[in-house]
Design a protein around this motif. Structure first.
Motif, PDB file in Angstrom:
ATOM      1  N   LYS A 104      59.925  54.060  51.844  1.00 51.80           N
ATOM      2  CA  LYS A 104      59.031  53.360  52.768  1.00 51.80           C
ATOM      3  C   LYS A 104      57.607  53.361  52.225  1.00 51.80           C
ATOM      4  N   LEU A 105      57.178  54.482  51.681  1.00 55.76           N
ATOM      5  CA  LEU A 105      55.832  54.568  51.113  1.00 55.76           C
ATOM      6  C   LEU A 105      55.691  53.664  49.886  1.00 55.76           C
ATOM      7  N   GLN A 106      56.743  53.564  49.092  1.00 58.49           N
ATOM      8  CA  GLN A 106      56.703  52.676  47.926  1.00 58.49           C
ATOM      9  C   GLN A 106      56.542  51.225  48.377  1.00 58.49           C
ATOM     10  N   GLU A 107      57.215  50.845  49.447  1.00 65.57           N
ATOM     11  CA  GLU A 107      57.092  49.478  49.965  1.00 65.57           C
ATOM     12  C   GLU A 107      55.675  49.230  50.475  1.00 65.57           C
ATOM     13  N   ASP A 108      55.123  50.182  51.227  1.00 66.19           N
ATOM     14  CA  ASP A 108      53.739  50.057  51.693  1.00 66.19           C
ATOM     15  C   ASP A 108      52.785  49.960  50.512  1.00 66.19           C
ATOM     16  N   LEU A 109      53.034  50.737  49.473  1.00 61.30           N
ATOM     17  CA  LEU A 109      52.192  50.717  48.283  1.00 61.30           C
ATOM     18  C   LEU A 109      52.256  49.357  47.598  1.00 61.30           C
ATOM     19  N   ARG A 110      53.479  48.802  47.456  1.00 59.03           N
ATOM     20  CA  ARG A 110      53.621  47.474  46.836  1.00 59.03           C
ATOM     21  C   ARG A 110      52.853  46.423  47.638  1.00 59.03           C
ATOM     22  N   GLN A 111      52.966  46.474  48.956  1.00 59.19           N
ATOM     23  CA  GLN A 111      52.241  45.514  49.799  1.00 59.19           C
ATOM     24  C   GLN A 111      50.738  45.673  49.623  1.00 59.19           C
ATOM     25  N   LEU A 112      50.269  46.905  49.570  1.00 61.50           N
ATOM     26  CA  LEU A 112      48.850  47.175  49.398  1.00 61.50           C
ATOM     27  C   LEU A 112      48.361  46.675  48.034  1.00 61.50           C
ATOM     28  N   GLN A 113      49.141  46.913  46.989  1.00 63.84           N
ATOM     29  CA  GLN A 113      48.768  46.451  45.651  1.00 63.84           C
ATOM     30  C   GLN A 113      48.684  44.925  45.608  1.00 63.84           C
ATOM     31  N   GLN A 114      49.663  44.239  46.210  1.00 62.98           N
ATOM     32  CA  GLN A 114      49.648  42.771  46.241  1.00 62.98           C
ATOM     33  C   GLN A 114      48.452  42.253  47.024  1.00 62.98           C
ATOM     34  N   LEU A 115      48.178  42.882  48.145  1.00 63.57           N
ATOM     35  CA  LEU A 115      47.053  42.483  48.977  1.00 63.57           C
ATOM     36  C   LEU A 115      45.736  42.642  48.230  1.00 63.57           C
ATOM     37  N   ILE A 116      45.590  43.737  47.515  1.00 61.78           N
ATOM     38  CA  ILE A 116      44.358  43.968  46.756  1.00 61.78           C
ATOM     39  C   ILE A 116      44.208  42.927  45.647  1.00 61.78           C
ATOM     40  N   GLU A 117      45.314  42.578  44.977  1.00 60.45           N
ATOM     41  CA  GLU A 117      45.255  41.527  43.959  1.00 60.45           C
ATOM     42  C   GLU A 117      44.803  40.208  44.575  1.00 60.45           C
ATOM     43  N   GLN A 118      45.357  39.868  45.747  1.00 61.66           N
ATOM     44  CA  GLN A 118      44.969  38.626  46.429  1.00 61.66           C
ATOM     45  C   GLN A 118      43.495  38.673  46.828  1.00 61.66           C
ATOM     46  N   MET A 119      43.041  39.828  47.292  1.00 57.50           N
ATOM     47  CA  MET A 119      41.637  39.979  47.675  1.00 57.50           C
ATOM     48  C   MET A 119      40.714  39.810  46.468  1.00 57.50           C
ATOM     49  N   GLU A 120      41.127  40.346  45.330  1.00 56.68           N
ATOM     50  CA  GLU A 120      40.310  40.212  44.123  1.00 56.68           C
ATOM     51  C   GLU A 120      40.202  38.747  43.707  1.00 56.68           C
ATOM     52  N   LEU A 121      41.325  38.007  43.781  1.00 52.23           N
ATOM     53  CA  LEU A 121      41.307  36.583  43.437  1.00 52.23           C
ATOM     54  C   LEU A 121      40.445  35.794  44.413  1.00 52.23           C
ATOM     55  N   LEU A 122      40.576  36.098  45.690  1.00 55.67           N
ATOM     56  CA  LEU A 122      39.797  35.411  46.710  1.00 55.67           C
ATOM     57  C   LEU A 122      38.312  35.724  46.558  1.00 55.67           C
ATOM     58  N   ASN A 123      38.001  36.948  46.184  1.00 58.80           N
ATOM     59  CA  ASN A 123      36.604  37.318  45.954  1.00 58.80           C
ATOM     60  C   ASN A 123      36.031  36.542  44.771  1.00 58.80           C
ATOM     61  N   LEU A 124      36.835  36.355  43.727  1.00 53.94           N
ATOM     62  CA  LEU A 124      36.385  35.535  42.586  1.00 53.94           C
ATOM     63  C   LEU A 124      36.131  34.104  43.025  1.00 53.94           C
ATOM     64  N   GLU A 125      37.025  33.575  43.865  1.00 50.88           N
ATOM     65  CA  GLU A 125      36.863  32.225  44.387  1.00 50.88           C
ATOM     66  C   GLU A 125      35.559  32.124  45.187  1.00 50.88           C
ATOM     67  N   LEU A 126      35.295  33.133  46.002  1.00 48.35           N
ATOM     68  CA  LEU A 126      34.068  33.159  46.798  1.00 48.35           C
ATOM     69  C   LEU A 126      32.837  33.152  45.890  1.00 48.35           C
ATOM     70  N   GLN A 127      32.874  33.941  44.829  1.00 49.10           N
ATOM     71  CA  GLN A 127      31.732  33.978  43.900  1.00 49.10           C
ATOM     72  C   GLN A 127      31.517  32.615  43.243  1.00 49.10           C
ATOM     73  N   LYS A 128      32.616  31.927  42.901  1.00 54.01           N
ATOM     74  CA  LYS A 128      32.496  30.581  42.307  1.00 54.01           C
ATOM     75  C   LYS A 128      31.893  29.603  43.308  1.00 54.01           C
ATOM     76  N   ILE A 129      32.321  29.687  44.566  1.00 59.74           N
ATOM     77  CA  ILE A 129      31.781  28.814  45.611  1.00 59.74           C
ATOM     78  C   ILE A 129      30.289  29.071  45.782  1.00 59.74           C
ATOM     79  N   LYS A 130      29.893  30.329  45.758  1.00 59.01           N
ATOM     80  CA  LYS A 130      28.474  30.668  45.920  1.00 59.01           C
ATOM     81  C   LYS A 130      27.641  30.118  44.766  1.00 59.01           C
TER      82      LYS A 130
END
Length: 148
Positions: A17-43
């Motif tokens: 269960k913890l491994q699944e939560d960890l995988r979800q967290l890792q994917q979410l952080i990757e998506q956040m990093e990409l979205l943050n890059l997109e935000l910086q480009k928009i700015k």
């Protein structure tokens, strides 16, 4: 020591269960990093547009960052919920990438942390509370000595 103490069996049972939560967290952080890059480009793009447009042409009242910033805020809330799952389960998430999870335990009367690192098939190591990852040692083969 306060809080939950784990036997090796309890830690092993909770690990999937913890491994699944960890995988979800890792994917979410990757998506956040990409979205943050997109935000910086928009700015950067908005800043260029601002310097190129005259005051009479400016779009008043529109926030070009609202949608992306809102998505980021929602993702941050999701990440906090996932992180709190580890705390609620009584384990310590020491590192997200690569995943490193510690389970408070007792071995031969000494407070220890049973340690799992992402990529390991099963839990097989421990270290003292102040030793950290570098102080990892293999768990004794017959680890029935873990007690509450």
């Amino acid at each position: 020591m306060d809080g939950k103490l784990f036997t090796l069996e309890e830690a092993s049972a909770l690990l999937p269960k913890l491994q699944e939560d960890l995988r979800q967290l890792q994917q979410l952080i990757e998506q956040m990093e990409l979205l943050n890059l997109e935000l910086q480009k928009i700015k950067v793009s908005q800043e260029r547009m601002k310097t190129n447009r005259t005051a009479g042409n400016a779009h008043q009242g529109q926030d070009p960052f609202f949608e992306v910033e809102s998505k980021l805020e929602f993702m941050q809330i999701e990440a906090q919920l996932l992180l709190s799952n580890f705390t609620r389960n009584g384990v310590l998430l020491k590192m997200i990438k690569p995943g490193l999870i510690d389970f408070p335990s007792v071995l031969d009367g000494e407070d220890i942390l049973i340690c799992w690192k992402e990529g390991e098939e099963r839990i097989g190591h421990y270290h003292g509370w102040h030793d950290g990852f570098m102080g990892r040692k293999p768990l004794p083969e017959n680890n029935e000595g873990n007690s509450h």
